[in-house]
Design a protein around this motif. Structure first.
Motif, PDB file in Angstrom:
ATOM      1  N   SER A   1       0.855  -1.176   0.000  1.00 56.85           N
ATOM      2  CA  SER A   1       0.000   0.000   0.000  1.00 56.85           C
ATOM      3  C   SER A   1       0.896   1.232   0.000  1.00 56.85           C
ATOM      4  O   SER A   1       2.110   1.141   0.194  1.00 56.85           O
ATOM      5  N   ALA A   2       0.292   2.396  -0.193  1.00 59.26           N
ATOM      6  CA  ALA A   2       1.083   3.614  -0.361  1.00 59.26           C
ATOM      7  C   ALA A   2       1.809   4.010   0.917  1.00 59.26           C
ATOM      8  O   ALA A   2       1.196   4.119   1.985  1.00 59.26           O
ATOM      9  N   GLU A   3       3.109   4.227   0.794  1.00 58.67           N
ATOM     10  CA  GLU A   3       3.919   4.809   1.860  1.00 58.67           C
ATOM     11  C   GLU A   3       3.981   6.315   1.601  1.00 58.67           C
ATOM     12  O   GLU A   3       4.368   6.750   0.527  1.00 58.67           O
TER      13      GLU A   3
ATOM     14  N   GLY B   1       3.509   7.146  -2.135  1.00 56.42           N
ATOM     15  CA  GLY B   1       2.439   8.108  -2.342  1.00 56.42           C
ATOM     16  C   GLY B   1       2.688   9.438  -1.687  1.00 56.42           C
ATOM     17  O   GLY B   1       1.765  10.235  -1.521  1.00 56.42           O
ATOM     18  N   GLY B   2       3.936   9.700  -1.285  1.00 58.83           N
ATOM     19  CA  GLY B   2       4.268  10.954  -0.625  1.00 58.83           C
ATOM     20  C   GLY B   2       4.574  12.060  -1.613  1.00 58.83           C
ATOM     21  O   GLY B   2       4.318  11.951  -2.815  1.00 58.83           O
TER      22      GLY B   2
ATOM     23  N   PHE C   1      10.809   0.970  -6.234  1.00 53.13           N
ATOM     24  CA  PHE C   1       9.913   2.023  -5.762  1.00 53.13           C
ATOM     25  C   PHE C   1       9.026   2.477  -6.912  1.00 53.13           C
ATOM     26  O   PHE C   1       9.511   2.829  -7.990  1.00 53.13           O
ATOM     27  N   SER C   2       7.723   2.499  -6.643  1.00 60.44           N
ATOM     28  CA  SER C   2       6.746   2.825  -7.671  1.00 60.44           C
ATOM     29  C   SER C   2       5.931   4.035  -7.261  1.00 60.44           C
ATOM     30  O   SER C   2       5.946   4.455  -6.097  1.00 60.44           O
TER      31      SER C   2
ATOM     32  N   GLN D   1       1.363 -10.295  -9.494  1.00 56.62           N
ATOM     33  CA  GLN D   1       1.516  -9.548  -8.255  1.00 56.62           C
ATOM     34  C   GLN D   1       0.169  -9.083  -7.723  1.00 56.62           C
ATOM     35  O   GLN D   1      -0.796  -8.925  -8.478  1.00 56.62           O
ATOM     36  N   PHE D   2       0.145  -8.829  -6.390  1.00 53.99           N
ATOM     37  CA  PHE D   2      -1.076  -8.476  -5.696  1.00 53.99           C
ATOM     38  C   PHE D   2      -0.966  -7.063  -5.129  1.00 53.99           C
ATOM     39  O   PHE D   2      -0.252  -6.817  -4.152  1.00 53.99           O
ATOM     40  N   GLY D   3      -1.671  -6.117  -5.774  1.00 57.11           N
ATOM     41  CA  GLY D   3      -1.585  -4.731  -5.358  1.00 57.11           C
ATOM     42  C   GLY D   3      -2.186  -4.488  -3.987  1.00 57.11           C
ATOM     43  O   GLY D   3      -3.317  -4.904  -3.701  1.00 57.11           O
ATOM     44  N   GLY D   4      -1.427  -3.822  -3.111  1.00 58.97           N
ATOM     45  CA  GLY D   4      -1.903  -3.480  -1.780  1.00 58.97           C
ATOM     46  C   GLY D   4      -1.694  -4.547  -0.738  1.00 58.97           C
ATOM     47  O   GLY D   4      -2.120  -4.377   0.409  1.00 58.97           O
ATOM     48  N   ASN D   5      -1.042  -5.653  -1.099  1.00 54.68           N
ATOM     49  CA  ASN D   5      -0.813  -6.747  -0.149  1.00 54.68           C
ATOM     50  C   ASN D   5       0.616  -6.711   0.380  1.00 54.68           C
ATOM     51  O   ASN D   5       1.577  -6.657  -0.397  1.00 54.68           O
TER      52      ASN D   5
END
Length: 795
Positions: free
Chosen positions: A128-130, A156-157, A190-191, A439-443
């Motif tokens: 999830s977004a950091e 997500g910063g 890093f995405s 891949q599993f987004g947010g996991n």
């Protein structure tokens, strides 16, 4: 592409130590003694992390490793040069995955079988977004990096260079120390979601990076070359922040003007969307040499993830698929080929990743349009359109939360496992992998992936799948690692802080972004209200009126000037606005317009009608006490809209199966939608009334800011002397064009509807099938329409 721009990007990214293939140190054999033909090293620090940079001779790849990594160098001589390689597993041998001379595919294929099963399971996770890099390396991050082996982190910063670079370097140094003989080194990828929109950036990260229009704004220029240019500038800034992956571009075909994510698309024309999508991918993923030549993948590249495959913008009734209200997309026009064609173009351009879409997709009868009545990540038929039909062997990552369901009853209500609510979390992971997704987004928890491994082995033993779990895990491992190698993560995962400061928000990128903003503004009406070729000084003695407005929904309330007053004050001698009467909660009860007897110009800003942003349930659904559900329409007008016209469906195409076996009717016929920013139209009408009260002929310029869906112009067009559309551009940009200080060549990337009933009479999956609005001067606001500053249609 302008060669000068490419070279500028190269110089800047070379400074950061990113573009290895095009950034040589000038060494040649014998030019300065024997040492000139050998690699050199230097120590670099950002104040928190210290790392060694290795500059190889003769255009060899630049390497870097942390001071606490324990990594040693291996030397090899070739053609009179001594090159360095990182011995990342400490065995003293130069293994294929450590050899930067080999292709990313060769290196990924060599390393994948060496990784522990848990490591590959960790590569299947995507965080999830950091959002808080100033916190540094946290205990939670240590846990998922060390215990779950996660290596894909969504950032997500903000765009502040120092905290972001320091944080990314810190995490890269930490994972180096986790490597053992049994668990080889894997760097962090890093995405980021898009972070360059000048307004309403999806990552909420507007600031120090160059600022551009949204994708829809780029499309409004009708110049696909701008997507290439944007990708080149933006990718350099990504790399300077330590980011190597972008969850973009969003290339859904904008076939329904109600869809709230239209601003992220390239419009409703398939052919134009294809060109923009391909150029965007090429711009982000290409590394350039010193002469500006494209070198393909390299350490100046950023992997793209095209989304949302194969269809997302056809939600029934225009609904958004990330919410319960929008779990179904419908294809009454059988137009899947047009939607898929945009993705095919991006895949052909080499996109490194794909994100499958959320919704269940049905045909005109509510039956599966593809393989099943589940979300795309669960449907092998949809995945094989990419894998088999389009020869895509890159990484597929689910959209966020598709392994969670609202039916799970977790503390976090958001879940998007549409059609898979009857499965356990572990079974969802298994089914997604079986479909061909990686891949599993947010996991961030590896446990359900471990369980999926066991389910896979059981299925293999039973003859239900063709390969065993180790082979399937190695397949994903090779795909993910290939992308890591392609962008140079294994060779140089670190970022030079001081050099990055020269890249992020550099003057050339900033100027290019501002030029694109100006170019993207669409002028759809001008009754001689705009002075072409004006200078800012022409307005220095003028007085302008800008009304105020507010947006309200439940506890959410925002009051604002419809155009930024501080910015407007830089153009005019005086800016006047409304007086507001407030209640005890500091909410506006009434606005009073000023006396306009000496005002020269009125400028009204209006957001496109707001029906609600992201919500786990969706703002178009009401869950009643008995568990039944009431559905609401989406409105593209400001005043309340009751969906009782002749074209409104009385029975929905799609719907859940109810306990009695019947299909739920999701029709919103007869129900009413109210937009949250109806006060924007109040502001416009207040301005019109104030002009009439003045007895003077004061021009009214309306600037519409597209913030989600499109709009029906009926309520304000006739009383506007000029109308401009902006797609995530700044108020300064809109004022520049509205005042004729800057020119624009924007054209509508999607037509504006004649009415809500025209929208209701269209098919959600068909582009250009909504009747377009005809204005009071006879112009038709259809796809491709736009006016020059002189008032003639752009050809």
């Amino acid at each position: 592409m302008r060669t000068r721009s490419v070279k500028t990007i190269l110089v800047l990214t070379c400074a950061v130590g990113l573009v290895a293939a095009g950034c040589t140190n000038g060494d040649t054999p014998g030019s300065d003694g024997d040492d000139a033909a050998k690699y050199t090293t230097q120590e670099v620090t950002d104040g928190t992390t210290t790392f060694t940079v290795v500059n190889n001779p003769n255009g060899g790849t630049t390497l870097a490793y942390g001071s606490e990594s324990g990594i040693k160098l291996i030397e090899e001589k070739q053609d009179g040069f001594t090159y360095a390689f990182k011995d990342m597993n400490g065995n003293g041998d130069l293994d294929a995955w450590e050899d930067w001379r080999k292709t990313p595919q060769e290196r990924g294929a060599d390393l994948a079988p060496r990784l522990a099963t848990d490591q590959i399971s960790g590569l299947m996770l995507f965080s999830s977004a950091e959002r808080s890099p100033t916190d540094g390396l946290t205990d939670a991050q240590k846990e998922y990096l060390g215990q779950s082996y996660l290596r894909n982190i969504l950032f997500g910063g903000g765009n502040e260079v120092e905290p972001v670079v320091t944080w990314t370097n810190q995490l890269q140094a930490y994972v180096e120390t986790l490597a053992t003989g049994e668990t080889p080194y894997v760097p962090v990828n890093f995405s980021s979601d898009p972070r360059h929109d000048a307004v309403d950036s999806f990552s909420r990260a507007v600031g120090t990076v160059s600022q551009w229009p949204s994708n829809l704004g780029l499309a409004a220029t009708f110049d696909p070359e701008l997507a290439l240019q944007f990708g080149q500038y933006a990718s350099a800034e990504y790399r300077a922040l330590g980011l190597t992956n972008t969850l973009s571009p969003q290339i859904d075909l904008a076939s329904d003007p109600r869809w709230s994510r239209i601003n992220g698309t390239f419009g409703e024309d398939p052919a134009m969307s294809q060109q923009f999508a391909a150029n965007y991918v090429t711009g982000f993923q290409t590394t350039y040499g010193e002469d500006g030549a494209a070198l393909g993948w390299g350490p100046g590249s950023v992997t793209t993830v095209i989304k949302h495959f194969p269809i997302d913008a056809a939600g029934e009734g225009g609904r958004r698929s990330s919410a319960l209200a929008g779990e179904y997309a419908v294809m009454p026009g059988d137009n899947g080929a047009a939607h898929e064609s945009v993705f095919a173009a991006a895949i052909a351009a080499g996109a490194g990743g794909i994100m499958p879409s959320y919704p269940i997709v049905t045909d005109a009868n509510g039956d599966p349009y593809y393989g099943n009545l589940r979300g795309s990540a669960y449907d092998k038929v949809r995945i094989d359109i990419a894998r088999a039909a389009n020869n895509f062997d890159g990484v597929m990552v689910t959209d966020w939360q598709v392994t969670r369901s609202i039916e799970d009853g977790s503390e976090t209500p958001w879940g998007t496992a549409w059609g898979a609510g009857d499965l356990t979390v572990e079974e969802r992971h298994f089914e997604i992998l079986k479909a061909g997704v990686d891949q599993f987004g947010g996991n961030t928890d590896v446990a359900p992936v471990r369980a999926a491994y066991d389910l896979w082995e059981k299925a293999y033993t039973a003859g239900e799948v063709e390969v065993d779990a180790p082979a399937r895990w190695a397949q994903t491992g090779s795909r993910v690692l290939t992308n890591f190698f392609a962008v140079g993560l294994y060779d140089n995962p670190f970022t030079d802080l001081e050099a990055s400061k020269a890249v992020v928000g550099n003057d050339e990128a900033t100027t290019a972004g501002q030029d694109a903003q100006h170019k993207s503004v669409v002028r759809i009406k001008d009754d001689d209200a705009i002075t072409c070729g004006a200078a800012a000084s022409d307005y220095a003695g003028m007085k302008v009126y800008i009304p105020r407005s507010y947006e309200a929904h439940g506890d959410n309330y925002t009051e604002y000037a419809t155009v930024n007053l501080e910015v407007a004050e830089q153009y005019f001698a005086e800016v006047v606005t409304d007086e507001a009467a407030l209640d005890g909660d500091e909410r506006v009860t009434q606005y009073t317009a000023p006396d306009l007897s000496d005002v020269d110009l009125v400028i009204v800003g209006m957001k496109s009608p707001q029906n609600g942003g992201f919500d786990p349930i969706g703002h178009q659904i009401i869950i009643n006490e008995d568990g039944s559900r009431t559905f609401l329409p989406i409105s593209l007008q400001y005043r309340p809209y009751t969906a009782d016209g002749p074209n409104v469906r009385r029975t929905s195409i799609a719907g859940d199966r109810l306990p009695d076996g019947s299909k739920e009717n999701r029709s919103y016929y007869g129900n009413t939608a109210e937009t949250w920013n109806a006060a924007d139209l109040d502001a416009f009408e207040r301005a019109v009334a104030a002009v009439e009260a003045s007895g003077r002929d004061i021009p009214i310029i309306t600037v519409v800011k597209i913030a989600g869906s499109m709009f029906v112009p009926t309520e304000f067009e006739a009383d506007s002397d000029a109308i401009l559309l902006g797609f995530s551009v700044t108020d300064r940009t809109l004022l520049d064009v509205a005042l004729g200080i800057a020119d624009s060549s924007g054209r509508l990337p999607i037509g504006l509807p004649a009415s809500m009933d025209a929208v209701e009479g269209s098919f959600e999956d068909l582009e250009k099938d909504v009747e377009s609005y005809t204005d009071s001067t006879g112009n038709v606001y259809q796809y491709g329409f736009g006016l020059t500053c002189q008032g003639s249609p752009i050809q």
